[in-house]
Design a protein around this motif. Structure first.
Motif, short mmCIF file in Angstrom:
data_model
loop_
_atom_site.label_atom_id
_atom_site.label_comp_id
_atom_site.label_asym_id
_atom_site.label_seq_id
_atom_site.Cartn_x
_atom_site.Cartn_y
_atom_site.Cartn_z
N ARG A 1 0.85 -1.19 0.17
CA ARG A 1 0.06 -0.17 0.10
C ARG A 1 0.87 1.48 -0.04
NH1 ARG A 1 -4.83 -0.43 4.12
NH2 ARG A 1 -5.89 -1.86 2.33
N LEU A 2 2.21 1.21 0.57
CA LEU A 2 2.87 2.53 0.68
C LEU A 2 3.34 2.71 -0.89
CD1 LEU A 2 4.57 4.42 2.03
CD2 LEU A 2 6.21 2.89 2.29
N THR A 3 3.82 1.76 -1.62
CA THR A 3 3.98 1.95 -3.09
C THR A 3 2.84 2.35 -3.81
OG1 THR A 3 5.74 0.32 -2.77
CG2 THR A 3 5.21 0.61 -5.21
N ARG B 1 -9.49 8.35 -13.02
CA ARG B 1 -9.91 7.14 -13.20
C ARG B 1 -9.34 5.93 -12.61
NH1 ARG B 1 -8.42 6.02 -18.61
NH2 ARG B 1 -6.67 7.70 -18.32
N ILE B 2 -10.01 4.88 -12.14
CA ILE B 2 -9.30 3.67 -11.43
C ILE B 2 -9.57 2.62 -12.39
CG2 ILE B 2 -9.54 4.60 -9.20
CD1 ILE B 2 -11.75 2.73 -8.55
N ASP B 3 -8.74 1.52 -12.36
CA ASP B 3 -8.92 0.45 -13.29
C ASP B 3 -9.76 -0.56 -12.93
OD1 ASP B 3 -7.50 -0.70 -11.21
OD2 ASP B 3 -5.92 -1.72 -12.17
N ASP B 4 -10.18 -0.52 -11.50
CA ASP B 4 -11.17 -1.45 -11.08
C ASP B 4 -11.88 -0.98 -9.64
OD1 ASP B 4 -12.89 -3.75 -10.69
OD2 ASP B 4 -11.20 -5.21 -10.32
N GLY B 5 -12.84 -1.07 -9.62
CA GLY B 5 -13.74 -0.62 -8.14
C GLY B 5 -14.45 -1.70 -7.72
N GLU C 1 -3.75 2.30 -10.78
CA GLU C 1 -3.88 0.84 -10.76
C GLU C 1 -4.09 0.63 -9.37
OE1 GLU C 1 -1.11 -2.83 -11.85
OE2 GLU C 1 -0.60 -1.04 -12.25
N THR C 2 -5.19 0.10 -9.03
CA THR C 2 -5.69 -0.18 -7.58
C THR C 2 -4.99 -1.50 -7.10
OG1 THR C 2 -7.66 -1.33 -8.54
CG2 THR C 2 -7.60 1.04 -7.95
N HIS C 3 -4.45 -2.62 -7.76
CA HIS C 3 -4.16 -3.58 -7.26
C HIS C 3 -5.00 -4.38 -6.34
CE1 HIS C 3 -0.02 -2.30 -8.38
NE2 HIS C 3 -0.35 -1.07 -8.19
N MET C 4 -6.26 -4.31 -6.70
CA MET C 4 -7.30 -5.11 -5.97
C MET C 4 -7.57 -4.40 -4.53
SD MET C 4 -6.84 -8.80 -7.50
CE MET C 4 -8.06 -9.53 -6.29
N ASP C 5 -7.20 -3.31 -4.17
CA ASP C 5 -7.13 -2.71 -2.71
C ASP C 5 -8.09 -1.77 -2.81
OD1 ASP C 5 -6.29 -1.22 -0.55
OD2 ASP C 5 -4.29 -1.94 -0.59
N HIS C 6 -8.99 -2.00 -1.84
CA HIS C 6 -10.29 -1.01 -1.86
C HIS C 6 -9.79 0.44 -1.10
CE1 HIS C 6 -10.91 -2.23 2.75
NE2 HIS C 6 -9.79 -3.13 1.97
N ARG C 7 -8.94 0.28 -0.31
CA ARG C 7 -8.50 1.70 0.17
C ARG C 7 -7.71 2.66 -1.04
NH1 ARG C 7 -10.45 1.16 5.15
NH2 ARG C 7 -10.19 -0.93 5.93
N ALA D 1 2.09 6.03 -3.25
CA ALA D 1 2.82 7.01 -4.16
C ALA D 1 2.73 6.88 -5.52
CB ALA D 1 4.56 6.45 -3.83
N ALA D 2 2.27 5.57 -6.08
CA ALA D 2 1.91 5.72 -7.55
C ALA D 2 0.64 6.34 -7.80
CB ALA D 2 1.83 4.20 -7.91
N LEU D 3 -0.37 6.35 -6.85
CA LEU D 3 -1.63 7.13 -7.27
C LEU D 3 -1.38 8.40 -7.25
CD1 LEU D 3 -4.50 6.43 -4.51
CD2 LEU D 3 -3.89 8.61 -5.61
N LEU D 4 -0.59 9.01 -6.29
CA LEU D 4 0.02 10.79 -6.22
C LEU D 4 0.57 10.88 -7.51
CD1 LEU D 4 0.89 10.95 -2.58
CD2 LEU D 4 -1.36 11.54 -3.59
#
Length: 452
Positions: free
Chosen positions: A360-362, A421-425, A398-404, A365-368
């Motif tokens: 979640r740390l990486t 945009r997000i790849d999957d929600g 890219e959400t990596h299947m992470d809801h947060r 940072a990628a989200l930002l």
């Protein structure tokens, strides 16, 4: 129940609303408390009534697992849940594999529950959960006499043979983790004698609170910045009603949206404010957030209040490492706040984020970075440079299947100059059913969050 591995992705897009966010909302019930209410209800004598249970997929997996282990778990027409327990030592061997979906909490706590019962079970989960480490709980639990056999690194699928006569544990948790502590305490319920868990930093104490609520003897002794928790084994747990407060982790998302969208005034009703859990609100206040607690009360041993939130100008701060246990799940949404604040925010000591649903740390940072926000990772610290207003946005996260990560990116889209945009929600439903609809209901006009 949704399984992200066998359904199509659900791309979503979030854009700034035309005006402020206003209204009164509730958020789903606290996930941590919901898991524990079902598990302890299954171990209690009598029928436990649970009001406000989070009906997200993670918790429904726990409900299904308790049924497979012999408890009767039903939902009434009025929305309350009933758990007819088996008593400690009374769980039965499940006939099939226990699929915990995306829930690391459910999987790790269940390892503790099973360690204290002489049954054989196999745990599995979705693609994300099967990559997450389990040895942090199975290694200490093995000292009860239980046996665990899993994939490399102790990963799921994991076979568990519980101990016929479990031994009490005396364990010092090496890294702050409420899940590891709780798994040890749950295993100790079936052991004769006192199970002792020492933590160098105090972590969320929902398990201790709820064990007492069901009649167990739990002693907590402060020790420096941490605590020593002692549980007297083989208690008779008695069914007790549980009112599940609103999840503070879920409340953080609409709270931040209201803080960042100009002119917003929002009330979030019935939020759990356990001080070992609600560090996000203390941090937001330090940054200048206008958050008022109204109607404070105690429900099921947990402090609860309504939160009145007004849009605020925020300033970057340094978030100390010792606050991480009280807000470990909220750093992605705090990073969004930091991106909109004046100055630089440094979040220290985020090592635990590397073993969440994603690294979640990486991922944060990628989200930002995908949305034009300057940030850096230094060791276990995250540094975010705010732009005192609206970030550029426009990225695909890219959400990596992470809801947060998914929800944080969507909140960023509500304040960015360009839609995010997000790849999957799809898997947001695991913790916050109806998230998009609930936020959209706060804005007049077109939906802020919609299919991409």
């Amino acid at each position: 129940m949704h399984n992200p591995t066998d359904t199509a992705p659900k791309p979503l897009r979030a854009a700034a609303p035309a005006g402020p966010l206003t209204g009164r909302i509730t958020v789903p019930g606290d996930k941590s408390i919901s898991h524990r209410a079902l598990m302890l209800g299954a171990l209690a004598v009598g029928t436990t009534e649970i009001t406000g249970l989070l009906e997200g997929e993670d918790v429904l997996r726990t409900a299904a697992a308790m049924r497979a282990l012999g408890a009767r778990v039903t939902k009434g027409a009025d929305g309350t849940w009933q758990v007819a327990g088996r008593g400690i030592g009374g769980l039965v061997e499940p006939a099939d594999v226990l699929d915990m979906g995306n829930s690391g909490t459910a999987a790790r706590l269940l390892c503790g529950l099973l360690a204290g019962h002489a049954v054989f079970a196999v745990l599995t989960g979705d693609a994300s959960l099967r990559q997450r480490p389990m040895r942090r709980v199975t290694d200490p639990l093995a000292a009860t006499g239980a046996r665990f056999v899993g994939r490399a690194g102790g990963r799921l699928p994991l076979a568990v043979q519980g101990a016929a006569d479990p031994l009490p544990l005396d364990y010092a948790v090496p890294v702050p983790s409420a899940q590891v502590k709780s798994a040890c305490l749950l295993a100790g319920l079936g052991a004769r004698g006192v199970t002792r868990v020492t933590e160098a930093e105090a972590t969320r104490d929902h398990t201790e609170n709820m064990l007492r609520h069901f009649g167990a003897t739990v002693r907590v002794t402060p020790q420096g910045a941490g605590r020593v928790i002692e549980l007297t084994g083989q208690p008779e747990l008695i069914a007790a009603p549980v009112v599940v407060p609103g999840d503070p982790s879920s409340a953080a998302f609409p709270a931040v949206a209201a803080l960042l969208v100009p002119g917003s005034v929002l009330t979030i009703q019935g939020v759990g404010l356990n001080p070992l859990r609600a560090g996000i609100f203390a941090t937001l206040r330090e940054m200048g957030a206008d958050i008022t607690e109204e109607n404070p009360r105690i429900e099921g041993g947990e402090p609860v209040a309504d939160l009145l939130i007004r849009a605020s100008a925020l300033t970057g701060i340094e978030v100390p490492a010792d606050r991480a246990p009280a807000m470990i799940d909220e750093y992605p949404i705090l990073a969004v706040v930091a991106a909109c604040a004046r100055g630089t925010t440094r979040m220290r000591g985020l090592r635990e984020l590397r073993v969440k649903e994603s690294d979640r740390l990486t991922a944060t940072a990628a989200l930002l970075a995908a949305n034009g926000i300057r940030c850096a990772i230094e060791g276990d610290d995250l540094i975010v440079h705010g732009n005192e207003g609206r970030p550029e946005g426009g990225g695909l996260v890219e959400t990596h299947m992470d809801h947060r990560i998914a929800m944080s990116a969507l909140v960023l889209g509500l304040v960015a100059r360009q839609p995010v945009r997000i790849d999957d929600g799809a898997f947001i439903e695991t913790s916050f059913p109806g998230f998009a609809a609930r936020l959209n209901g706060l804005a007049a006009g077109a939906a802020m969050i919609a299919a991409a």
